[in-house]
Design an enzyme around this catalytic site. Structure first.
Site, PDB file in Angstrom:
ATOM      1  N   ASP A   1       0.813  -1.220   0.000  1.00 55.89           N
ATOM      2  CA  ASP A   1       0.000   0.000   0.000  1.00 55.89           C
ATOM      3  C   ASP A   1       0.845   1.268   0.000  1.00 55.89           C
ATOM      4  O   ASP A   1       0.595   2.191   0.794  1.00 55.89           O
ATOM      5  CB  ASP A   1      -0.951   0.018   1.203  1.00 55.89           C
ATOM      6  CG  ASP A   1      -1.729  -1.272   1.359  1.00 55.89           C
ATOM      7  OD1 ASP A   1      -2.111  -1.841   0.329  1.00 55.89           O
ATOM      8  OD2 ASP A   1      -1.953  -1.711   2.498  1.00 55.89           O
TER       9      ASP A   1
ATOM     10  N   GLU B   1     -11.003   0.156  -4.117  1.00 53.28           N
ATOM     11  CA  GLU B   1     -10.329   0.594  -2.900  1.00 53.28           C
ATOM     12  C   GLU B   1      -9.177   1.531  -3.244  1.00 53.28           C
ATOM     13  O   GLU B   1      -8.901   1.827  -4.405  1.00 53.28           O
ATOM     14  CB  GLU B   1      -9.797  -0.621  -2.130  1.00 53.28           C
ATOM     15  CG  GLU B   1      -8.812  -1.452  -2.917  1.00 53.28           C
ATOM     16  CD  GLU B   1      -8.396  -2.738  -2.197  1.00 53.28           C
ATOM     17  OE1 GLU B   1      -7.236  -2.810  -1.770  1.00 53.28           O
ATOM     18  OE2 GLU B   1      -9.225  -3.650  -2.075  1.00 53.28           O
TER      19      GLU B   1
END
Length: 571
Positions: free
Chosen positions: A36, A211
């Site tokens: 991420d 997302e």
């Protein structure tokens, strides 16, 4: 004429060699599990934050001046009042940070998920912290919505600040999508309409997973870059644009703009490409950082790492890596060469504080170690543990410190501190190849099972089963020359010990590295493998008569990885 042709050819080859020499950024740019990634350029320096889940301190921030070589700069969450991870299971904790610069301050937005328990109904919460130097961070501001992957974006035109996140449509259907509101960064309250944005290119139903929203402005367009397909082989990046940060959004005609799975999930080594951030370098070039896995014979022991690819623009749309698959053999970008394999890491624990690359599991309740102060005796340094009742299989804070496994081909070696007496059964000190409280492979010293004296033991955990073996240690105490070793290779992990610096390592057991890539059925794991030092009373307080235990030195030795572009291994 032939001489001219020869000289021209030699000159062309020299130019090509020079070009190849400066195309020096190779993937992964940050090895070991660092998923991420979010990047922020500050002048000619770059700062990149990644997820850390239940590890403490939380949310590492790396720094680079050339995009090729990165150093650990700080952590966003270092105080219990910022983040509580008590009892957090593996894979929960702090997720998906996003770095922003707003109103003269740096912001890091993230989220916490304390548990997966559907009965407790504790849902993810978004929050953000601020800093003036990217090193010391404020207490958190908690946002109004619940969800994951928050990102703060300040519109350079209106100066409004928007909170973009992945959230459910309501508390009944819980169909996840990308949502937005204008937000007051000082209170966390939504001060504008809470709206659905763009939910990507895949069917928007109960299995949808749009997302990681990242918003940026380039020329007249606002771009919304998201991840889709979950975090496994279907993971990808897709993008849309609008003339307003509030939409409406038009998708790119060539979505997904990053998806190595398009070329076959069991084909290319690099998989799960997504959760990207596009940014402009100091020289005006565009790049994307994103997470990806190196798939080794079908599994990824190091988990999701940080990758980067060049970005070009056509008709106002970004094209990542020229529209081609991401290959490990590629290099790009004008930067100094990365040092591969990197130099060995050696920690003698002789500094005032622990090296910041060591982590603990969950927010600590109390100190779990002491650093011995160096004096005239050169062997006096080391780390001494304060063992408690918890071990690596417990969802708590054991006396353990961990480093992320950074290479698929390396050795982790730890020299134990000598003791003045022996250990009883259950009094244990050792090292581990650690994935979670459910999956870790250990070698250590403890009182022998069903006999007197001390033994070196190995414990291999395989989907709820445990394989335990022990070897008698012919000593009444831990000698000063005893070292434990883990040899990590792409396909296997082997455990052994040595007595004396010149002694050959005695290898005891080996198992497939895939056991450090998957959680047992019904559980989640978002991390990759780490190496741990630990000591435990195995369910009992450490006895007052038991000796101090710890380690004098840790050495990590890295070797050439030579991982192919295609996941094809002969086993």
């Amino acid at each position: 004429m032939r001489l001219f042709t020869l000289r021209f050819t030699v000159s062309l080859l020299a130019i090509q060699s020079w070009v190849l020499a400066i195309l020096a950024i190779r993937n992964p740019i940050i090895s070991g599990w660092n998923p991420d990634p979010s990047i922020l350029r500050v002048g000619d320096e770059y700062f990149l934050a990644t997820s850390s889940f239940e590890y403490w301190p939380s949310t590492p921030i790396y720094k680079s001046k050339d995009l090729a070589n990165w150093e650990l700069f700080s952590h966003a969450f270092t105080r219990p009042e910022q983040l509580q991870l008590y009892g957090t299971p593996t894979g929960a904790g702090a997720w998906a940070p996003t770095l922003s610069y707003i109103n003269g301050k740096y912001y890091l937005a993230a989220m916490t998920r304390w548990t997966y328990d559907p009965v407790a109904r504790v849902w993810p919460r978004v929050m953000w912290v601020s800093s003036h130097d990217l090193r010391t961070w404020s207490d958190p501001i908690w946002g109004d919505p619940w969800g994951i992957d928050p990102a703060l974006f300040q519109d350079p035109v209106s100066q409004k600040v928007y909170l973009n996140l992945m959230a459910p449509n309501n508390n009944k259907d819980r169909i996840w999508g990308i949502y937005q509101c204008e937000v007051d960064v000082d209170s966390g309250r939504c001060i504008g309409e809470y709206r659905s944005m763009w939910n990507g290119t895949l069917p928007h139903n109960a299995s949808a997973r749009p997302e990681g929203p990242k918003m940026f402005k380039r020329d007249q367009w606002y771009y919304l870059l998201i991840a889709e397909g979950g975090t496994d082989d279907l993971h990808r990046a897709s993008i849309a644009r609008s003339l307003s940060p509030e939409g409406p959004w038009a998708p790119a005609p060539h979505n997904p703009i990053l998806f190595n799975g398009e070329y076959g999930y069991d084909n290319l080594t690099v998989q799960s490409t997504g959760h990207a951030t596009i940014f402009e370098a100091a020289n005006g070039d565009s790049y994307a950082v994103y997470l990806a896995r190196r798939k080794i014979n079908g599994s990824s022991p190091l988990g999701r790492e940080t990758f980067m690819s060049p970005v070009t623009w056509k008709d106002g749309w970004p094209i990542i890596n020229g529209g081609n698959p991401v290959l490990l053999s590629e290099s790009f970008g004008p930067a100094p060469d990365q040092k591969l394999p990197p130099p060995s890491f050696v920690d003698r624990f002789n500094q005032e504080s622990l090296d910041p690359s060591w982590y603990q599991l969950r927010t600590p309740y109390a100190p779990i170690y002491d650093l011995k102060k160096a004096n005239a005796r050169k062997d006096s340094h080391g780390i001494v543990f304060r063992p408690n009742v918890f071990g690596l299989s417990d969802r708590d804070s054991p006396a353990a410190i961990l480093r992320k496994q950074k290479s698929l081909n390396m050795t982790f070696s730890a020299q134990l501190l000598p003791t003045t007496s022996g250990l009883g059964y259950g009094e244990t000190v050792g090292i581990s190849a650690y994935l979670s409280e459910l999956q870790h492979q250990d070698i250590g010293v403890s009182g022998c099972v069903n006999s007197t004296g001390m033994c070196i033991y190995t414990q291999l955990m395989k989907n709820g089963t445990t394989e335990y073996n022990q070897v008698k240690l012919n000593s009444s105490s831990i000698p000063s020359n005893l070292a434990l070793h883990i040899r990590a290779e792409p396909l296997s992990c082997t455990f052994g010990y040595s007595l004396g610096s010149n002694e050959t390592i005695t290898w005891l057991v080996s198992l497939s590295s895939s056991w450090l890539a998957f959680a047992p059925s019904g559980w989640f794991v978002f991390e990759g493998a780490s190496f741990a030092l630990f000591a435990t009373g195995t369910g009992q307080p450490w006895p007052p008569h038991a000796p101090e235990v710890g380690f004098a030195q840790v050495t990590e030795t890295y070797y050439e990885e030579d991982i192919p572009d295609y996941d094809r291994w002969s086993v």
